[in-house]
Design a protein around this motif. Structure first.
Motif, PDB file in Angstrom:
ATOM      1  N   GLU A 185      14.581   2.239   1.649  1.00 34.63           N
ATOM      2  CA  GLU A 185      13.752   2.543   2.819  1.00 34.63           C
ATOM      3  C   GLU A 185      13.806   1.368   3.795  1.00 34.63           C
ATOM      4  O   GLU A 185      13.888   0.219   3.381  1.00 34.63           O
ATOM      5  CB  GLU A 185      12.285   2.731   2.402  1.00 34.63           C
ATOM      6  N   SER A 210      11.333   0.399   5.457  1.00 37.26           N
ATOM      7  CA  SER A 210      10.082  -0.355   5.294  1.00 37.26           C
ATOM      8  C   SER A 210      10.215  -1.439   4.220  1.00 37.26           C
ATOM      9  O   SER A 210       9.504  -2.441   4.247  1.00 37.26           O
ATOM     10  CB  SER A 210       8.924   0.581   4.974  1.00 37.26           C
ATOM     11  N   ASP A 263       7.573   4.295   3.092  1.00 40.70           N
ATOM     12  CA  ASP A 263       6.141   4.027   2.937  1.00 40.70           C
ATOM     13  C   ASP A 263       5.733   2.759   3.695  1.00 40.70           C
ATOM     14  O   ASP A 263       5.554   1.697   3.120  1.00 40.70           O
ATOM     15  CB  ASP A 263       5.840   3.889   1.442  1.00 40.70           C
ATOM     16  N   SER A 306       2.977   2.178   5.188  1.00 40.83           N
ATOM     17  CA  SER A 306       1.617   1.803   4.831  1.00 40.83           C
ATOM     18  C   SER A 306       1.627   0.899   3.589  1.00 40.83           C
ATOM     19  O   SER A 306       0.928  -0.119   3.532  1.00 40.83           O
ATOM     20  CB  SER A 306       0.831   3.092   4.591  1.00 40.83           C
ATOM     21  N   GLY A 307       2.446   1.255   2.600  1.00 41.91           N
ATOM     22  CA  GLY A 307       2.562   0.449   1.380  1.00 41.91           C
ATOM     23  C   GLY A 307       3.085  -0.944   1.677  1.00 41.91           C
ATOM     24  O   GLY A 307       2.629  -1.934   1.095  1.00 41.91           O
ATOM     25  N   GLN A 342      -3.869   4.929   7.088  1.00 42.45           N
ATOM     26  CA  GLN A 342      -3.635   6.348   6.836  1.00 42.45           C
ATOM     27  C   GLN A 342      -3.877   7.155   8.121  1.00 42.45           C
ATOM     28  O   GLN A 342      -3.046   7.981   8.505  1.00 42.45           O
ATOM     29  CB  GLN A 342      -4.590   6.812   5.742  1.00 42.45           C
ATOM     30  N   ASP A 346       5.968  -0.746  -5.269  1.00 40.39           N
ATOM     31  CA  ASP A 346       5.218   0.271  -6.023  1.00 40.39           C
ATOM     32  C   ASP A 346       4.270  -0.398  -7.011  1.00 40.39           C
ATOM     33  O   ASP A 346       3.153   0.060  -7.223  1.00 40.39           O
ATOM     34  CB  ASP A 346       6.183   1.183  -6.799  1.00 40.39           C
ATOM     35  N   ASN A 403       1.384  -1.744  -5.056  1.00 42.88           N
ATOM     36  CA  ASN A 403       0.473  -0.672  -4.626  1.00 42.88           C
ATOM     37  C   ASN A 403      -0.397  -0.190  -5.780  1.00 42.88           C
ATOM     38  O   ASN A 403      -1.595   0.045  -5.609  1.00 42.88           O
ATOM     39  CB  ASN A 403       1.259   0.505  -4.030  1.00 42.88           C
TER      40      ASN A 403
END
Lengths: 182, 122
Positions: free
Chosen positions: A3, A5, A114, A116-117, A172, B46, B49
């Protein structure tokens, strides 16, 4: 990287390692012009002029722990695969700006993913750094600054569960707004 | 007697905030997620998160999460190091979101080192 991001997360950390205390990230999605532009700017120590041309060479690094440095090389390769380019502007003592451009609908362009992540990881992982984010999709725009959120909570730490939940909500809402109706 | 002004109250608030942040500064457990290029490519975001979701659920204020760079063991990324006060740091290897949740619930909250996922004791 799967990605774009993830590239942003990676390159933003370069700035932090260079002693920056403020990182500005901007994403512009201009589908009509078939262009996607990512800018990551830091106020770190900058790169000496004689080293700038080395920094996308994967086998050049100033680190002594290992002999390769892949972050920027990977972003440059990703941009070039999509008929785009990456440029580095750096002023010693002032900071570094990385601009990567992609053809928006190129088949090899990785999704933004992602975002936001990425932002949450940066903000939580480096609570002392101020982040400014702006994201534009055609005429829609979303902006956030960690400074504003910290002010909203009177300087409480971002790791505070209340602050974190608010931050997650803001992101979000922002990304929902960007995707527009439908 | 002088009346308490808004400014006085602000001063009291600032003082308390400072003391609290000092107390938070001496966190008793530090969780370090290694997020160099190698870690990120292997899925460190991940892991981070999942960790943040767990943090949002807990009311413990003595746990601090920090991101750090590559530690030179790129093939075992994503790595997570847990440093509890008075104990040797434990490095976990090949982490994912589920393993992170288990390590958080077991090791961080209850002090049980999850040896199955551990790479080394430092």
């Amino acid at each position: 990287m799967k990605e774009l991001s993830l590239h942003i997360l990676d390159v933003a950390e370069n700035g932090i390692n260079a002693g920056a205390d403020r990182i500005r990230v901007s994403v512009v999605e201009a589908g009509k012009e078939n262009r996607l532009q990512i800018t990551i700017a830091d106020n770190g120590r900058g790169i000496p002029a004689d080293l700038v041309h080395h920094i996308t060479d994967p086998f050049y690094t100033t680190r002594t722990t290992r002999r390769v440095g892949l972050g920027l090389s990977l972003l440059k390769a990703a941009a070039q695969h999509c008929n785009g380019a990456m440029r580095v502007e750096s002023i010693e003592g002032k900071g570094t700006t990385i601009v990567a451009e992609f053809e928006y609908d190129h088949i090899d362009r990785a999704p933004l993913g992602d975002m936001s992540g990425t932002l949450l990881s940066l903000i939580m992982g480096y609570p002392d750094i101020e982040f400014e984010y702006s994201h534009q999709v055609e005429s829609r725009r979303f902006e956030m600054k960690t400074m504003d959120i910290k002010n909203m909570f009177d300087g409480r730490a971002v790791s505070d569960p209340d602050v974190f939940r608010k931050l997650r909500q803001i992101l979000q809402d922002g990304f929902t707004l960007l995707r527009g109706p439908g | 007697m002088a009346r308490l002004t808004i400014d006085d109250l602000k001063k009291v608030k600032e003082k308390t905030a400072k003391e609290t942040s000092l107390r938070l500064g001496s966190a008793s457990i530090k969780i370090m997620v290694h997020m160099g290029t190698c870690g990120i490519a292997a899925g460190a975001r991940d892991v981070m998160n999942a960790l943040m979701d767990e943090m949002a659920e807990t009311d413990r204020h003595d746990i601090r999460v920090v991101a750090s760079g590559c530690m030179g063991m790129c093939s075992s990324e994503p790595n997570v190091t847990i440093e509890a006060d008075g104990e040797e740091p434990i490095v976990y290897q090949l982490m994912d979101a589920n393993k992170m949740r288990q390590v958080f619930k077991r090791h961080v909250l209850l002090g049980e080192v999850q040896t199955d996922f551990a790479l080394a004791k430092m």
